[in-house]
Enzyme design. Sequence first.
Site, short mmCIF file in Angstrom:
data_model
loop_
_atom_site.label_atom_id
_atom_site.label_comp_id
_atom_site.label_asym_id
_atom_site.label_seq_id
_atom_site.Cartn_x
_atom_site.Cartn_y
_atom_site.Cartn_z
N ASN A 9 52.48 43.40 44.94
CA ASN A 9 51.91 42.77 45.32
C ASN A 9 51.75 41.60 45.57
O ASN A 9 51.08 40.91 44.78
CB ASN A 9 50.61 43.82 45.46
CG ASN A 9 49.47 43.51 46.50
OD1 ASN A 9 49.80 42.41 47.53
ND2 ASN A 9 48.73 43.61 46.05
N TRP A 10 52.08 40.69 46.42
CA TRP A 10 52.13 39.31 46.40
C TRP A 10 50.18 39.00 46.75
O TRP A 10 49.88 36.89 46.98
CB TRP A 10 52.41 38.29 46.99
CG TRP A 10 54.11 37.90 46.22
CD1 TRP A 10 54.15 38.97 45.15
CD2 TRP A 10 55.54 37.88 47.17
NE1 TRP A 10 55.55 38.60 45.32
CE2 TRP A 10 56.51 37.96 45.83
CE3 TRP A 10 55.43 36.95 48.03
CZ2 TRP A 10 57.62 37.57 46.00
CZ3 TRP A 10 56.86 36.49 47.90
CH2 TRP A 10 58.59 36.83 46.75
N LYS A 11 49.49 39.15 47.51
CA LYS A 11 48.33 38.64 47.75
C LYS A 11 48.75 37.71 48.66
O LYS A 11 49.47 37.11 48.87
CB LYS A 11 47.26 38.68 47.08
CG LYS A 11 47.22 39.80 45.67
CD LYS A 11 46.32 40.16 45.48
CE LYS A 11 46.25 41.23 43.69
NZ LYS A 11 45.55 41.68 43.32
N HIS A 95 43.48 48.96 50.60
CA HIS A 95 44.04 47.98 49.32
C HIS A 95 42.18 47.74 48.89
O HIS A 95 41.74 47.46 49.67
CB HIS A 95 44.72 46.83 49.18
CG HIS A 95 44.78 45.97 47.77
ND1 HIS A 95 43.64 45.24 47.03
CD2 HIS A 95 46.41 46.31 46.75
CE1 HIS A 95 44.15 45.41 46.23
NE2 HIS A 95 45.51 45.75 45.68
N GLU A 97 40.88 45.67 47.44
CA GLU A 97 40.58 44.33 47.97
C GLU A 97 40.19 43.85 50.33
O GLU A 97 39.42 43.06 50.28
CB GLU A 97 41.46 42.60 47.85
CG GLU A 97 41.44 42.91 46.12
CD GLU A 97 42.25 42.06 45.90
OE1 GLU A 97 43.62 42.17 46.59
OE2 GLU A 97 43.19 41.94 43.92
N GLU A 167 44.51 53.17 42.16
CA GLU A 167 44.44 51.66 41.60
C GLU A 167 42.62 51.63 40.76
O GLU A 167 42.28 51.45 41.92
CB GLU A 167 44.37 49.98 42.45
CG GLU A 167 45.53 50.62 42.89
CD GLU A 167 46.22 48.75 43.98
OE1 GLU A 167 47.00 48.12 42.81
OE2 GLU A 167 45.50 48.25 43.79
N GLY A 173 43.34 43.18 38.40
CA GLY A 173 42.92 41.27 38.20
C GLY A 173 42.07 41.22 37.02
O GLY A 173 42.43 39.68 36.72
N SER A 213 46.25 45.61 36.76
CA SER A 213 46.64 45.17 35.40
C SER A 213 48.13 45.54 34.60
O SER A 213 48.29 45.21 33.59
CB SER A 213 45.82 44.23 34.26
OG SER A 213 45.02 44.22 35.29
N GLY A 234 50.09 43.60 41.05
CA GLY A 234 49.51 42.29 41.31
C GLY A 234 50.26 41.17 41.01
O GLY A 234 51.35 40.48 40.92
N GLY A 235 49.36 40.21 39.59
CA GLY A 235 49.22 39.34 39.37
C GLY A 235 50.93 38.54 38.92
O GLY A 235 52.07 38.17 38.84
C1 PEP Z 1 47.24 44.47 42.77
O1 PEP Z 1 46.59 43.76 43.72
O2 PEP Z 1 47.04 45.89 43.77
C2 PEP Z 1 46.92 45.04 41.24
C3 PEP Z 1 47.20 46.35 40.83
O3 PEP Z 1 47.16 43.92 41.18
P1 PEP Z 1 47.30 43.56 39.51
O4 PEP Z 1 48.39 44.14 39.10
O5 PEP Z 1 46.52 41.65 39.18
O6 PEP Z 1 46.25 43.61 38.18
#
Ligand code: PEP
Length: 249
Positions: A9-11, A95, A97, A167, A173, A213, A234-235
């Site tokens: 997930n590049w957000k 999500h 966010e 999640e 993050g 993470s 994500g990251g």
């Molecule tokens: C996400 O965006 O769904 C996520 C899990 O981010 P990260 O891996 O950065 O925690």
Amino acid sequence: MRRALIIGNWKMHKTVAQAVEYARGFAAGMTVMAGREVVIAPPFTALHALSAALKDTDVSLCAQDVHWEQEGAYTGEISAPMLLDAGCRYVLIGHSERRKWFGESNEDVNRKAKAALKAGLFPVVCVGETLDEREAEQTFSIIRRQLKEGLNNISADDIRRAIVAYEPVWAIGTGKTATPGQAEEVHDFIRQFIARIYGTDIAAGICILYGGSVNPDNAESLMTQKDIDGLLVGGASLDPESFRKIIHY
Ligand code: PEP
């Protein structure tokens, strides 16, 4: 057998040019192990160009959100048929966010999941508790409610195409990952919830992802848990090298 689904997930990151450059280097010549599926969720603006760049590769596309109507006066929104047309196979829904910054409710999640299913997309329905909720021992009641309301009135036939992503909000993050044991406990709870409503056969086939993470060092210990079928990253998916390591955990 459930497939291992790994979604990056590049957000809100990467221009079209950056996305295409990533995709070319990342997907060209990459062989994905049998039983694994790799997916990228870029911003809407890069979907169409990435669909062309990823043609004939083993990597498919996911959108980060969808509207529940097919078309209409909803300025700024994108519908499920439009996502399909742009080359998507999957779409993230609810999500944390989106729940936090845009006030998305479980009812919104439900409408979006139904719209995605109707259009032929695979919805990835995200659930998870905040740190306060975990500390107040409300994790299971929060997840139960998110699933009950988010999946409300989805038929048994349709639910087979749905994916659930657990999640924990406190792990997204933050660099804090749930331990494999903590994650497995909730994944097992999610599968049991699905079994109570749709039966054990359907529950056994549902793909449940972990996100929060995930990185190259913890991917394997998460993926060896009984009920963890894939990862939402994500990251660590922004850098093609670290995402590649996660895929080949
Ligand atoms: C996400 O965006 O769904 C996520 C899990 O981010 P990260 O891996 O950065 O925690």
